[in-house]
Write a protein that holds these residues in place. Structure first.
Motif, short mmCIF file in Angstrom:
data_model
loop_
_atom_site.label_atom_id
_atom_site.label_comp_id
_atom_site.label_asym_id
_atom_site.label_seq_id
_atom_site.Cartn_x
_atom_site.Cartn_y
_atom_site.Cartn_z
N UNK A 20 -67.11 78.78 31.81
CA UNK A 20 -68.29 79.54 31.42
C UNK A 20 -67.91 80.95 30.97
N UNK A 21 -67.00 81.58 31.71
CA UNK A 21 -66.55 82.92 31.33
C UNK A 21 -65.84 82.89 29.97
N UNK A 22 -65.02 81.87 29.75
CA UNK A 22 -64.29 81.76 28.49
C UNK A 22 -65.24 81.49 27.32
N UNK A 23 -66.21 80.60 27.52
CA UNK A 23 -67.19 80.31 26.47
C UNK A 23 -67.99 81.57 26.15
N UNK A 24 -68.42 82.30 27.17
CA UNK A 24 -69.18 83.53 26.94
C UNK A 24 -68.36 84.54 26.17
N UNK A 25 -67.06 84.57 26.41
CA UNK A 25 -66.18 85.54 25.77
C UNK A 25 -65.80 85.14 24.34
N UNK A 26 -65.38 83.89 24.14
CA UNK A 26 -64.82 83.50 22.84
C UNK A 26 -65.59 82.39 22.13
N UNK A 27 -66.55 81.77 22.81
CA UNK A 27 -67.30 80.69 22.20
C UNK A 27 -66.69 79.33 22.50
N UNK A 28 -67.45 78.30 22.20
CA UNK A 28 -67.03 76.93 22.49
C UNK A 28 -65.86 76.51 21.61
N UNK A 29 -65.90 76.89 20.36
CA UNK A 29 -64.87 76.46 19.41
C UNK A 29 -63.49 76.98 19.73
N UNK A 30 -63.40 78.09 20.42
CA UNK A 30 -62.10 78.70 20.73
C UNK A 30 -61.72 78.54 22.21
N UNK A 31 -62.43 77.68 22.89
CA UNK A 31 -62.18 77.43 24.30
C UNK A 31 -60.75 76.94 24.51
N UNK A 32 -59.99 77.60 25.38
CA UNK A 32 -58.59 77.26 25.64
C UNK A 32 -58.44 76.66 27.02
N UNK A 33 -57.95 75.43 27.07
CA UNK A 33 -57.74 74.76 28.35
C UNK A 33 -56.67 75.50 29.17
N UNK A 34 -55.66 76.06 28.50
CA UNK A 34 -54.63 76.82 29.22
C UNK A 34 -55.21 78.04 29.91
N UNK A 35 -56.06 78.76 29.19
CA UNK A 35 -56.69 79.95 29.78
C UNK A 35 -57.58 79.54 30.94
N UNK A 36 -58.32 78.47 30.77
CA UNK A 36 -59.22 78.02 31.85
C UNK A 36 -58.42 77.65 33.10
N UNK A 37 -57.34 76.90 32.92
CA UNK A 37 -56.51 76.52 34.07
C UNK A 37 -55.98 77.76 34.78
N UNK A 38 -55.48 78.71 34.00
CA UNK A 38 -54.93 79.94 34.58
C UNK A 38 -56.03 80.71 35.33
N UNK A 39 -57.18 80.89 34.70
CA UNK A 39 -58.28 81.66 35.33
C UNK A 39 -58.83 80.95 36.56
#
Length: 193
Positions: A20-39
């Protein structure tokens, strides 16, 4: 971030929060699984065990976001009659669309048109669900018009709220609750009979 040894439900909650934080920041199209795992503090393998694909994660985040929106729309009071219920529902819908960044991204309100075609389906499902929920609330508030007409009026309310939030206009400041209520009372409530 440190890796977590949390149980499955805690890991899923952390993953969805990070998504949710990543989508709010960069949008759905740029959602990064690596960033999500790390966060979320989980390994990539744990992330993919919980959500086997990016689409599965986005779908679950969308479902969670839309469930939250439906719960918010169901808080509208219906004891003041159908026209006041329409005003309250419109005002709450505008609040939701202006104040929830994940919802804005899912409904393409921030101009992020890089999302997958599935997101358009998710937005369509939200619009239909929101219109149906609003029609039920208006019926419970005493609306007497035929079901098809009531659903059409509810959909007009939902689509207009999304449009007004997406494209600013000097006609209405969507951040002013009183102005939103006056607008709905003047132009939209009369549609409800």
């Amino acid at each position: 971030m440190r890796r977590t040894s949390a149980n499955r439900s805690e890991q899923e909650a952390a993953i969805l929060k990070a998504a949710a934080e990543e989508v709010a920041l960069v949008g759905v199209g740029r959602l990064s699984m690596d960033v999500i795992a790390r966060q979320a503090g989980v390994s990539r393998s744990t992330l993919y065990r919980r959500y086997p694909s990016r689409d599965a994660l986005v779908t679950e985040l969308g479902r969670q976001t839309f469930d939250y929106a439906m719960a918010r729309l169901q808080t509208v009071r219906v004891d003041a009659g159908p026209q006041e219920a329409a005003v309250a529902a419109f005002r709450e819908g505008v609040r939701l669309l202006t104040g929830e960044p994940v919802m804005r991204r899912f409904l393409q309100l921030d101009g992020d048109f890089t999302a997958t075609s599935g997101m358009f389906d998710e937005a369509r499902v939200f619009l239909v669900s929101a219109a149906t929920a609003m029609a039920k609330a208006l019926r419970a508030a005493g609306a007497r018009m035929p079901d098809g007409e009531l659903l059409a009026v509810a959909e007009v309310h939902i689509r207009l709220a999304a449009s007004l939030v997406q494209v600013s206009t000097p006609v209405l400041d969507v951040t002013d609750d009183d102005a939103v209520s006056r607008y709905a009372r003047t132009y939209l409530a009369p549609l409800v009979r």
